[in-house]
Design a protein around this motif. Structure first.
Motif, short mmCIF file in Angstrom:
data_model
loop_
_atom_site.label_atom_id
_atom_site.label_comp_id
_atom_site.label_asym_id
_atom_site.label_seq_id
_atom_site.Cartn_x
_atom_site.Cartn_y
_atom_site.Cartn_z
N UNK A 146 0.83 -1.21 0.00
CA UNK A 146 0.00 0.00 0.00
C UNK A 146 0.85 1.26 0.00
N UNK A 147 2.13 1.11 0.30
CA UNK A 147 3.12 2.17 0.14
C UNK A 147 4.40 1.50 -0.33
N UNK A 148 5.21 2.25 -1.09
CA UNK A 148 6.39 1.65 -1.70
C UNK A 148 7.57 1.55 -0.74
N UNK A 149 7.56 2.30 0.33
CA UNK A 149 8.66 2.28 1.28
C UNK A 149 8.34 3.22 2.43
N UNK A 150 9.28 3.32 3.38
CA UNK A 150 9.03 4.11 4.59
C UNK A 150 10.13 5.13 4.82
N UNK A 168 12.46 -7.43 7.40
CA UNK A 168 11.36 -7.80 6.51
C UNK A 168 11.68 -7.51 5.04
N UNK A 169 12.86 -6.94 4.78
CA UNK A 169 13.24 -6.64 3.40
C UNK A 169 12.48 -5.48 2.80
N UNK A 170 11.99 -4.57 3.65
CA UNK A 170 11.20 -3.43 3.18
C UNK A 170 12.09 -2.21 3.00
N UNK A 171 11.82 -1.44 1.97
CA UNK A 171 12.62 -0.26 1.68
C UNK A 171 12.35 0.82 2.73
N UNK A 172 13.42 1.39 3.28
CA UNK A 172 13.26 2.42 4.31
C UNK A 172 14.50 3.30 4.35
N UNK A 173 14.30 4.56 4.76
CA UNK A 173 15.39 5.50 5.01
C UNK A 173 15.05 6.22 6.31
#
Length: 358
Positions: A146-150, A168-173
């Motif tokens: 629902x969102x591409x990253x955090x 979790x392998x989720x894109x984040x900065x």
């Protein structure tokens, strides 16, 4: 009657393909941003899109690109866990969100994020992760696409969210260096250098009985600002500087200033680790009959709206929050485009802004 298909129905990919003289599949590749399409063909398709008035179906495009074209802006911190005692009497997580919206820092982060995303047709979704349940909701939201990253703004050192996102392998900065090593990109400020600017300015004014109001000492930025201030003072022969811990709020700045006045009544210089606490310190000093900067010079940190609301206007260390938030967003979009790129860091330099308080 008119033969223009746009007069009776919504333009389709087939209309664009006919106008551009290419296949429907080629139009789809161009519209969805697929690489390796000849530049001349891309231009022909773009012109056909303009002529036909075609508007991509956002939902269909998401199915093709597997992108939501939105990012989660997550403010992560500590609130009252469900079922846990609530010493403040709030009964829910309302106190956490109230603190967030009362601090001009977070508004500046949102401004930087929105200003970067808007020209790119993207939008942030504001989320709070102040409890374990809220953190799970953030993870679930991202896993569902629902969102591409955090974009994560964390408010305490023990925050588990950065680690959970990377596991979790989720894109984040992150905005600010994580307290513990986590393989994730971040932006931050050279906080110790900023505190050094504040100390040197107070000393150059001739202040000799200097105290400091630190931020919460479980926050890495607070620790760095205090360390930089103490180190600079020690280098100038001030082996010990009285410290009172605050919570980055105006009220905590007032309380800390009261404690410091009781400890050192003849103080002549104050460094507060953010502008809200400096504003609180100035209020207390005026109530005690001390003029600012005549009797006591005061320096804050951030260069937020609170610095201009202060009377006199606050001398402060500028943190370029909007630029840092924009860079954080750029790093995330780059991560989405190039997921194999290793994590990186970008450190911004502080700047002393001299106004009337010191």
């Amino acid at each position: 009657m008119t033969d223009d298909p746009r007069a009776t129905r919504t333009p389709t990919l087939e209309d664009v393909a006919r106008a551009a003289g290419v296949s429907r599949a080629t139009v789809s590749r161009v519209v969805n941003g697929v690489r390796n399409v000849d530049p001349a063909i891309q231009e022909a398709v773009r012109q056909a899109v303009a002529v036909t008035g075609y508007t991509p179906n956002r939902a269909a495009r998401s199915l093709v690109t597997r992108r939501a074209d939105s990012v989660a802006l997550v403010v992560s911190g500590t609130g009252v866990e469900p079922g846990a005692p609530d010493p403040g009497g709030s009964g829910d997580q309302g106190a956490f969100t109230t603190r967030v919206f009362a601090d001009p820092f977070f508004g500046r982060v949102v401004t930087g994020v929105v200003n970067y995303l808007r020209p790119r047709g993207m939008h942030p979704v504001l989320m709070f992760a102040d409890t374990s349940r809220a953190r799970e909701e953030v993870l679930s939201y991202l896993r569902q696409g629902r969102a591409d990253g955090a974009l994560v703004v964390s408010t305490h050192a023990g925050d588990p969210l950065p680690g959970l996102l990377t596991e979790a392998g989720l894109a984040a900065v992150l905005y600010a260096r994580p307290a513990r090593p986590v393989p994730v990109s971040y932006v931050d400020l050279a906080h110790e250098d900023g505190a050094r600017l504040a100390a040197e300015h107070l000393l150059a004014r001739g202040c000799r009985r200097i105290v400091t109001v630190s931020g919460p000492l479980d926050v890495p930025a607070s620790e760095a600002r205090l360390a930089g201030f103490r180190d600079t003072m020690a280098r100038h022969g001030h082996r010990d500087v009285p410290v009172a811990e605050g919570q980055f709020t105006q009220e905590s700045g007032e309380e800390a200033m009261e404690r410091l006045l009781a400890q050192q009544p003849d103080l002549d210089g104050v460094f507060a680790a953010n502008d809200l606490m400096a504003l609180g310190a100035c209020h207390v000093l005026r109530e005690r009959g001390r003029s600012v900067p005549g009797d006591v010079a005061v320096v804050g940190f951030d260069d937020s709206s609170a610095a201009l609301a202060c009377r006199p206007p606050l001398t402060t260390v500028r943190q370029p929050v909007e630029e840092m938030a924009a860079e954080m967003t750029r790093l995330l979009l780059d991560r989405l485009t190039r997921p194999d790129r290793p994590p990186t860091s970008v450190i911004f330099e502080p700047e002393l802004v001299v106004r009337g308080s010191a």
